[in-house]
Design an enzyme around this catalytic site. Structure first.
Site, mmCIF file in Angstrom:
data_model
loop_
_atom_site.group_PDB
_atom_site.id
_atom_site.type_symbol
_atom_site.label_atom_id
_atom_site.label_comp_id
_atom_site.label_asym_id
_atom_site.label_seq_id
_atom_site.Cartn_x
_atom_site.Cartn_y
_atom_site.Cartn_z
ATOM 1 N N LEU A 18 12.930 -56.588 10.615
ATOM 2 C CA LEU A 18 11.913 -56.567 11.666
ATOM 3 C C LEU A 18 10.657 -55.840 11.179
ATOM 4 O O LEU A 18 9.539 -56.277 11.415
ATOM 5 C CB LEU A 18 12.473 -55.880 12.927
ATOM 6 C CG LEU A 18 11.548 -55.847 14.131
ATOM 7 C CD1 LEU A 18 11.156 -57.246 14.576
ATOM 8 C CD2 LEU A 18 12.204 -55.093 15.299
ATOM 9 N N LYS A 109 7.587 -37.936 20.948
ATOM 10 C CA LYS A 109 9.023 -37.921 20.649
ATOM 11 C C LYS A 109 9.882 -38.259 21.857
ATOM 12 O O LYS A 109 9.646 -37.780 22.956
ATOM 13 C CB LYS A 109 9.422 -36.527 20.159
ATOM 14 C CG LYS A 109 9.313 -36.343 18.672
ATOM 15 C CD LYS A 109 9.345 -34.874 18.335
ATOM 16 C CE LYS A 109 10.714 -34.273 18.498
ATOM 17 N NZ LYS A 109 11.638 -34.645 17.416
ATOM 18 N N ILE A 432 -3.317 -26.150 3.248
ATOM 19 C CA ILE A 432 -1.931 -26.063 3.729
ATOM 20 C C ILE A 432 -0.928 -26.464 2.646
ATOM 21 O O ILE A 432 0.268 -26.243 2.782
ATOM 22 C CB ILE A 432 -1.764 -26.927 5.004
ATOM 23 C CG1 ILE A 432 -2.783 -26.507 6.066
ATOM 24 C CG2 ILE A 432 -0.372 -26.817 5.596
ATOM 25 C CD1 ILE A 432 -2.750 -25.034 6.441
ATOM 26 N N TRP A 562 15.156 -31.861 9.836
ATOM 27 C CA TRP A 562 14.807 -33.185 9.337
ATOM 28 C C TRP A 562 15.900 -33.791 8.459
ATOM 29 O O TRP A 562 15.647 -34.687 7.653
ATOM 30 C CB TRP A 562 13.448 -33.137 8.618
ATOM 31 C CG TRP A 562 12.307 -33.176 9.597
ATOM 32 C CD1 TRP A 562 12.372 -33.561 10.906
ATOM 33 C CD2 TRP A 562 10.933 -32.813 9.359
ATOM 34 N NE1 TRP A 562 11.128 -33.454 11.502
ATOM 35 C CE2 TRP A 562 10.225 -33.004 10.581
ATOM 36 C CE3 TRP A 562 10.227 -32.361 8.243
ATOM 37 C CZ2 TRP A 562 8.854 -32.750 10.710
ATOM 38 C CZ3 TRP A 562 8.863 -32.108 8.378
ATOM 39 C CH2 TRP A 562 8.193 -32.301 9.591
ATOM 40 N N ASP A 600 6.939 -23.355 4.858
ATOM 41 C CA ASP A 600 6.554 -24.252 5.955
ATOM 42 C C ASP A 600 7.667 -24.392 6.982
ATOM 43 O O ASP A 600 8.813 -24.649 6.626
ATOM 44 C CB ASP A 600 6.250 -25.651 5.401
ATOM 45 C CG ASP A 600 4.935 -25.686 4.642
ATOM 46 O OD1 ASP A 600 4.021 -24.930 5.005
ATOM 47 O OD2 ASP A 600 4.822 -26.485 3.689
ATOM 48 N N GLU A 606 10.554 -28.710 16.799
ATOM 49 C CA GLU A 606 11.323 -29.936 17.065
ATOM 50 C C GLU A 606 12.778 -29.686 17.385
ATOM 51 O O GLU A 606 13.426 -30.498 18.021
ATOM 52 C CB GLU A 606 11.278 -30.830 15.829
ATOM 53 C CG GLU A 606 10.107 -31.736 15.835
ATOM 54 C CD GLU A 606 10.229 -32.782 14.743
ATOM 55 O OE1 GLU A 606 9.231 -32.947 14.046
ATOM 56 O OE2 GLU A 606 11.288 -33.409 14.595
ATOM 57 N N HIS A 642 3.589 -22.239 7.966
ATOM 58 C CA HIS A 642 2.709 -23.234 8.588
ATOM 59 C C HIS A 642 3.494 -24.005 9.631
ATOM 60 O O HIS A 642 4.641 -24.374 9.405
ATOM 61 C CB HIS A 642 2.157 -24.193 7.536
ATOM 62 C CG HIS A 642 1.531 -25.418 8.125
ATOM 63 N ND1 HIS A 642 0.337 -25.374 8.829
ATOM 64 C CD2 HIS A 642 1.953 -26.702 8.175
ATOM 65 C CE1 HIS A 642 0.061 -26.598 9.270
ATOM 66 N NE2 HIS A 642 1.018 -27.417 8.894
ATOM 67 N N HIS A 695 -5.970 -35.405 10.556
ATOM 68 C CA HIS A 695 -5.300 -36.660 10.928
ATOM 69 C C HIS A 695 -6.278 -37.816 11.043
ATOM 70 O O HIS A 695 -5.890 -38.941 11.312
ATOM 71 C CB HIS A 695 -4.519 -36.460 12.221
ATOM 72 C CG HIS A 695 -3.564 -35.298 12.118
ATOM 73 N ND1 HIS A 695 -3.967 -34.002 12.339
ATOM 74 C CD2 HIS A 695 -2.266 -35.233 11.765
ATOM 75 C CE1 HIS A 695 -2.929 -33.191 12.139
ATOM 76 N NE2 HIS A 695 -1.891 -33.917 11.793
HETATM 77 N N1 GLN Z 1 2.834 -27.953 2.767
HETATM 78 C C1 GLN Z 1 2.969 -29.196 3.438
HETATM 79 C C2 GLN Z 1 1.763 -30.078 3.115
HETATM 80 O O1 GLN Z 1 0.709 -29.598 2.970
HETATM 81 C C3 GLN Z 1 3.056 -29.029 4.913
HETATM 82 C C4 GLN Z 1 3.224 -30.354 5.578
HETATM 83 C C5 GLN Z 1 3.468 -30.295 7.044
HETATM 84 O O2 GLN Z 1 3.213 -29.289 7.667
HETATM 85 N N2 GLN Z 1 3.950 -31.360 7.632
HETATM 86 O O3 GLN Z 1 1.865 -31.261 3.041
HETATM 87 ZN ZN ZN Z 2 1.318 -29.381 9.301
#
Ligand code: GLN
Ligand code: ZN
Length: 756
Positions: A18, A109, A432, A562, A600, A606, A642, A695
């Site tokens: 699909l 979600k 990050i 995850w 991180d 979640e 993070h 994003h």
């Molecule tokens: N260190 C990861 C990155 O920069 C953190 C990703 C995340 O927070 N989803 O991709």
């Molecule tokens: Zn992030």
């Protein structure tokens, strides 16, 4: 007598058929007719699999070309204004994915799963109109194949509860209008056959509901269940107990109720009341959202416990939720270790389990092959209890004897030492972790994995990429640098691949949203770290610069959340083992000269349970294990974390208790509104609120970032703030990343000058 039941089946296809046809259609490489052809084949195949496995209750309308919530919105005619000029599949996919002129509907979600649904948009202006064509045609398709299906619907209260009202009014103001359409629908469905079984999913009942929602249950189900005596109505809930709602549903004329006894053991408490009502109990006892073989003995014990209160005739053996949340079939797992594979069960294998368990429970005669299957199940479960690849005495001993669970010196002291040694300025700039994942990079990793690229060449390519990242960051004037994560495909998989106790599948795909699937790694055994995981890349990166290189790890809670997690140990124990492995890595990094290490926890939030009553316990061990993971850090080693979201209002104390020195978060889209909780709660540690949204491909201007920083300074003092984008940059292109970061650094200079 119908004795076994499947709540719903995966639809993406055993080979993700699909996904492939949808993406081809979206890329204008095939017609919608071809999509429908594939869809038809898949539906038929999935029905047939269930029928051949001996499943009595098989669903229709569990299929979807994108999402069932979206289907429900279309069924009701709840079409947002901006899409109204469109029709048919153009409308459908536009709602899901947007067009040049109309933004896609929001996605979020589905409860605590990794499935994402389209959030319906309701308005007081809406005039709903029934469109039952999908539901009816699926029922008829199955009927033509000789299969009488139960029809799956998302219940009106769940539909409303998960929608948003764009006028800002309460979604339940639309209750009556929505219910009228459901009534019309049921009238039409009742005409389809002599009797119709309807499964109405109300997973919203598994949450802590306000009195107002609870007060709607009885009127809603009195109305719906009285529409036609030809309809047998089952209300299903899952992922948690739904005792408040169950108590009410018992007094409505529904035929049956579906309860999840695995994720909501408290459902057992309702059985006494239920037994008086003579309703059918769809007993969710085979896990629909994991990958482990069922333990028939344990499941039969559970069923017998239920049967002490509920008449056996009224019990139907079921999956705990839709099998949508587990991968499709083990038959394509050709590379997996035979022992491990023998412990697994995907959706297709779960069908056989449900069938056999119902046979055993109802004491029906078994054939020779069936007896052999039952024996195999017993053996597999026994071997899991003792297998040396699962049980590692060393790891267990180490966990038992943990003597240091947190950093020894208080934050207030640590930070003074760190600031003096690291010498970073106020409003220090960083990122990050990841930099753009280019096509060449992906190719390099792929070819290396396939053995087409030698270790030597692979190392060289990755190092080149790191070098480029470092020199860009230096040129740009960033202050705390990162290596860019070119060696990582995924922030969990990368660590999983190097940890003992972790397994990977070839075909363990689970639908995440639309055509997208994820293939979570799985934890089958005790976790340990045989060798350092990131030290070589990080020290190589550090050697390229005099600036501080930040080490980059994924935290224990995110690794856990995850992955598919073994079910023979509490999650909290597994998380503790991962934490120890991470603490070893931190120690090796600092020994190798790395002064700042980011751990991180993108998926910390979640993992939150659906029910308030269980949140405390989760927070307790999640915080415990983050602290354990960083407990090896010296006072002078600065620990960052993070998190990929910005609403910390209800969890700020928990976040503070994690005791990280610096946290970066995702506030870019909310100005400084969501940062305020850090001030109000008296949060002491340093914070890097994202100053621009990664994003989107948009490049933020210097002025815009200056303004954003000024907003942040209204809330927190400059001494407490770091400046960074709001997440990793791996999904962006270099041509977006470079100017954005350059602008960010310029903006910081301007603000620093203003502050002087
Ligand atoms: N260190 C990861 C990155 O920069 C953190 C990703 C995340 O927070 N989803 O991709
Ligand atoms: Zn992030």
């Amino acid at each position: 007598m119908q004795k076994n039941y499947v709540i719903g089946f995966p639809r993406i296809g055993e080979q993700r058929e699909l996904k492939k046809i949808l993406e081809s259609f979206w890329a204008n490489n095939c017609s919608f007719d071809e999509v429908q052809k594939v869809a038809k084949v898949l539906k038929e195949r999935h029905w047939k699999y269930q029928k051949d496995a001996g499943i009595d209750f098989i669903s229709s309308n569990d299929f979807s070309l994108y999402d069932n919530m979206l289907d429900t919105a279309v069924m009701l005619g709840a079409i947002p204004q901006r899409f109204k000029a469109l029709s048919d599949e153009t409308l459908y996919f536009a709602m899901a994915r947007g067009t040049k002129t109309a933004t896609a509907m929001e996605m979020t979600k589905w409860f605590n799963t990794n499935y994402h649904y389209i959030v319906p948009e309701l308005s007081a202006e809406d005039n709903y109109q029934l469109n039952a064509s999908k539901i009816i045609s699926e029922y008829k398709e199955a009927k033509e194949l000789g299969i009488t299906t139960k029809i799956n619907l998302i219940g009106p209260l769940t539909f409303l509860g998960l929608s948003k009202n764009i006028d800002g009014a309460d979604v339940y103001t639309s209750h009556d209008k929505v219910l009228k359409i459901y009534e019309e629908l049921l009238q039409e469905l009742a005409e389809l056959d002599e009797t119709i079984t309807l499964q109405i999913d109300e997973p919203i009942f598994a949450k802590d509901n306000e009195a107002k929602v609870l007060s709607l249950i009885k009127p809603t189900y009195d109305r719906l269940a009285n529409i036609s005596s030809k309809i047998k109505m089952i209300v299903t809930t899952y992922f948690e107990h739904s005792n408040e709602a169950s108590k009410i549903l018992l007094h409505t004329p529904i035929w049956g109720i579906g309860l999840d006894f695995l994720y909501g053991q408290e459902n057992l408490e309702i059985l006494q009341l239920l037994s008086k009502s003579d309703k059918k109990l769809i007993a969710g006892v085979v896990n629909g959202r994991n990958i482990w073989k069922n333990d028939f003995n344990a499941t039969l014990n559970l069923l017998e416990e239920i049967a002490q209160t509920i008449a056996k005739d009224n019990i139907i053996v079921s999956s705990s939720c839709s099998l949508l949340h587990s991968p499709f079939s083990l038959k394509y797992e050709q590379k997996m270790d035979a022992d491990i594979k023998n412990w697994l069960s995907y959706a297709n294998e779960k069908l056989d389990e449900i069938f056999l368990i119902s046979k055993l429970f109802f004491k029906e005669e078994l054939s020779t092959t069936q007896k052999a299957e039952v024996l195999k199940n017993k053996k597999a479960n026994e071997s899991r209890k003792t297998s040396p690849i699962i049980h590692d005495k060393e790891v267990q001993k180490r966990v038992k004897n943990i003597d240091k669970r947190e950093r020894q010196t208080a934050y207030s002291k640590r930070i003074k030492l760190q600031k003096s040694l690291l010498g970073y300025e106020n409003l220090a700039t960083t990122t990050i972790g990841s930099f753009p994942q280019t096509d060449e990079l992906r190719k390099t990793r792929r070819e290396y994995k396939q053995g087409k690229l030698s270790q030597e060449l692979y190392d060289k390519e990755i190092k080149n990429y790191i070098k480029e990242c470092v020199s860009f960051q230096e040129e740009c004037g960033l202050e705390v640098l990162v290596h860019g994560e070119p060696e990582r495909n995924d922030m969990v998989e990368y660590f999983g691949e190097q940890l003992k106790g972790y397994g990977f599948s070839q075909n363990g795909w689970v639908q995440s949203y639309g055509s997208r699937c994820v293939k979570p790694p799985f934890i089958y055994g005790d976790i340990s770290r045989p060798h350092p995981m990131t030290v070589d890349w990080t020290t190589y990166a550090q050697a390229q610069t005099d600036s501080i290189m930040k080490g980059m790890l994924t935290g224990p809670v995110t690794i856990l959340n995850w992955s598919f997690v073994r079910d023979d140990k509490p999650r909290s124990e597994v998380s503790e083992q991962i934490a120890l492995a991470i603490s070893d890595e931190i120690n090796d990094l600092q020994e190798a000269g790395i002064k700042i290490i980011q751990v991180d926890e993108a998926a910390f939030k979640e993992g939150y349970p659906l029910r308030e009553a269980k949140i405390k316990l989760y927070e307790k061990w999640a915080v415990r294990d983050f602290k354990l993971a960083v407990s090896s850090a010296w006072d002078k080693t600065q620990i960052h974390t993070h998190m990929c979201y910005s609403n910390f209002n209800t969890i700020i104390k928990t976040i503070e208790a994690m005791d990280a020195d610096v946290i970066s978060i995702e506030t870019a889209r909310s100005g400084n509104k969501l940062l305020k909780i850090f001030q109000e709660s008296g949060y002491k540690q340093e914070v890097g609120p994202g100053v621009y949204d990664i994003h989107s491909p948009r490049i933020p201007s210097v002025e815009e970032i200056v303004k954003q920083i000024e907003l942040l300074l209204e809330v927190l003092p400059k001494e407490q703030l770091w400046i960074n984008p709001d997440c990793g940059l791996k999904t962006r292109k270099w041509k977006e990343v470079k100017p954005s970061l350059q602008n960010m650094v310029k903006a910081v200079k301007i603000v620093r000058d203003e502050l002087k």
